[in-house]
Enzyme design. Sequence first.
Site, mmCIF file in Angstrom:
data_model
loop_
_atom_site.group_PDB
_atom_site.id
_atom_site.type_symbol
_atom_site.label_atom_id
_atom_site.label_comp_id
_atom_site.label_asym_id
_atom_site.label_seq_id
_atom_site.Cartn_x
_atom_site.Cartn_y
_atom_site.Cartn_z
ATOM 1 N N THR A 30 -0.746 7.409 -6.673
ATOM 2 C CA THR A 30 0.454 6.659 -6.304
ATOM 3 C C THR A 30 1.655 7.596 -6.314
ATOM 4 O O THR A 30 1.612 8.641 -6.951
ATOM 5 C CB THR A 30 0.728 5.506 -7.293
ATOM 6 O OG1 THR A 30 1.834 4.734 -6.830
ATOM 7 C CG2 THR A 30 1.071 6.020 -8.681
ATOM 8 N N LYS A 35 5.258 2.313 -11.415
ATOM 9 C CA LYS A 35 3.864 2.100 -11.807
ATOM 10 C C LYS A 35 3.400 3.200 -12.756
ATOM 11 O O LYS A 35 2.704 2.953 -13.729
ATOM 12 C CB LYS A 35 2.952 2.122 -10.564
ATOM 13 C CG LYS A 35 3.013 0.887 -9.711
ATOM 14 C CD LYS A 35 1.935 0.994 -8.655
ATOM 15 C CE LYS A 35 2.001 -0.085 -7.620
ATOM 16 N NZ LYS A 35 0.993 0.105 -6.570
ATOM 17 N N ASP A 91 -4.696 -1.495 -5.890
ATOM 18 C CA ASP A 91 -4.221 -2.258 -4.737
ATOM 19 C C ASP A 91 -4.005 -3.696 -5.201
ATOM 20 O O ASP A 91 -4.788 -4.217 -6.006
ATOM 21 C CB ASP A 91 -5.235 -2.196 -3.587
ATOM 22 C CG ASP A 91 -4.579 -2.505 -2.256
ATOM 23 O OD1 ASP A 91 -3.355 -2.312 -2.118
ATOM 24 O OD2 ASP A 91 -5.276 -2.956 -1.329
ATOM 25 N N PHE A 171 10.330 -7.436 -7.351
ATOM 26 C CA PHE A 171 10.193 -6.986 -5.962
ATOM 27 C C PHE A 171 9.160 -7.867 -5.259
ATOM 28 O O PHE A 171 8.583 -8.780 -5.865
ATOM 29 C CB PHE A 171 9.760 -5.509 -5.924
ATOM 30 C CG PHE A 171 8.351 -5.274 -6.389
ATOM 31 C CD1 PHE A 171 8.043 -5.265 -7.738
ATOM 32 C CD2 PHE A 171 7.313 -5.081 -5.480
ATOM 33 C CE1 PHE A 171 6.740 -5.074 -8.180
ATOM 34 C CE2 PHE A 171 6.004 -4.879 -5.902
ATOM 35 C CZ PHE A 171 5.722 -4.874 -7.259
ATOM 36 N N GLY A 172 8.915 -7.578 -3.995
ATOM 37 C CA GLY A 172 7.887 -8.300 -3.238
ATOM 38 C C GLY A 172 8.080 -9.812 -3.283
ATOM 39 O O GLY A 172 9.180 -10.321 -3.033
ATOM 40 N N TYR A 173 7.034 -10.533 -3.631
ATOM 41 C CA TYR A 173 7.044 -12.001 -3.615
ATOM 42 C C TYR A 173 7.558 -12.610 -4.924
ATOM 43 O O TYR A 173 7.459 -13.824 -5.125
ATOM 44 C CB TYR A 173 5.623 -12.514 -3.329
ATOM 45 C CG TYR A 173 5.070 -12.087 -1.987
ATOM 46 C CD1 TYR A 173 5.248 -12.884 -0.851
ATOM 47 C CD2 TYR A 173 4.384 -10.888 -1.842
ATOM 48 C CE1 TYR A 173 4.747 -12.496 0.383
ATOM 49 C CE2 TYR A 173 3.880 -10.479 -0.606
ATOM 50 C CZ TYR A 173 4.063 -11.288 0.496
ATOM 51 O OH TYR A 173 3.573 -10.897 1.720
#
Length: 216
Positions: A30, A35, A91, A171-173
């Site tokens: 990554t 992370k 993932d 972040f994201g959803y």
Amino acid sequence: MSDVYPVNFRHCIFALLFFTYIMNELIFATNNPDKLREIQDLLGDSFKLNCLKDIDFSEDIPETGDTLEINASYKANFIYRIFNRDVFADDTGLEIDALDGKPGVHSARYAGPEKNSAANIKRVIHELRYARNRKARFRTVISLIINGKEYSFEGIVKGTILKTLHGQKGFGYDPVFQPSGHTQTFAEMELKQKNLISHRAIAFKKLVGFLKKGIY
Ligand code: IMP
């Protein structure tokens, strides 16, 4: 005193070199510093993590698989084949019941290749406009290749997709995902709180437990 100090100093240097020699190293496939920090924190000093930047790898690894398992495994194997070193990759996807598990492996690009989170959320809210069942889950899969063998770890957190956005963090959803048993979305929680219950933390903790046992 001046005689004692150099001896102690030499001991420290020797101990440091010895520790560095015996300390296991792992590549995390990554370039996401958040992370990396998260998992180094969980691992403690027993393993030194290197991200792709640390090993001077700057290519994009394709994520074209049909499942999270295939993508995580592909990324780990991609790096393993080039560097022949112990490596893991992850993932993650949001799997919504009423959408038959979508966006799933396509979570990052659900509304287009730009990976725009606001557009992704808008699409999900639109697709769920008539849905009674708003249950969903985040799922993370980690693929680890160590001593030439591959292992897989999974982390799941169940929750509900809200009709409107709540919170600014994450972040994201995160603004529409409310984990089961909680009254806040991930975007309303402090990062520390999210990291206690998140899909990624669960999968990472399994990986860390496995590494700490040392039976591989
Ligand atoms: P990745 O595999 O970690 O890059 O995640 C793929 C996509 O899933 C991201 O681009 C986000 O849209 C979404 N995602 C992953 N983890 C989270 C999370 O913890 N909260 C919200 N969305 C996430």
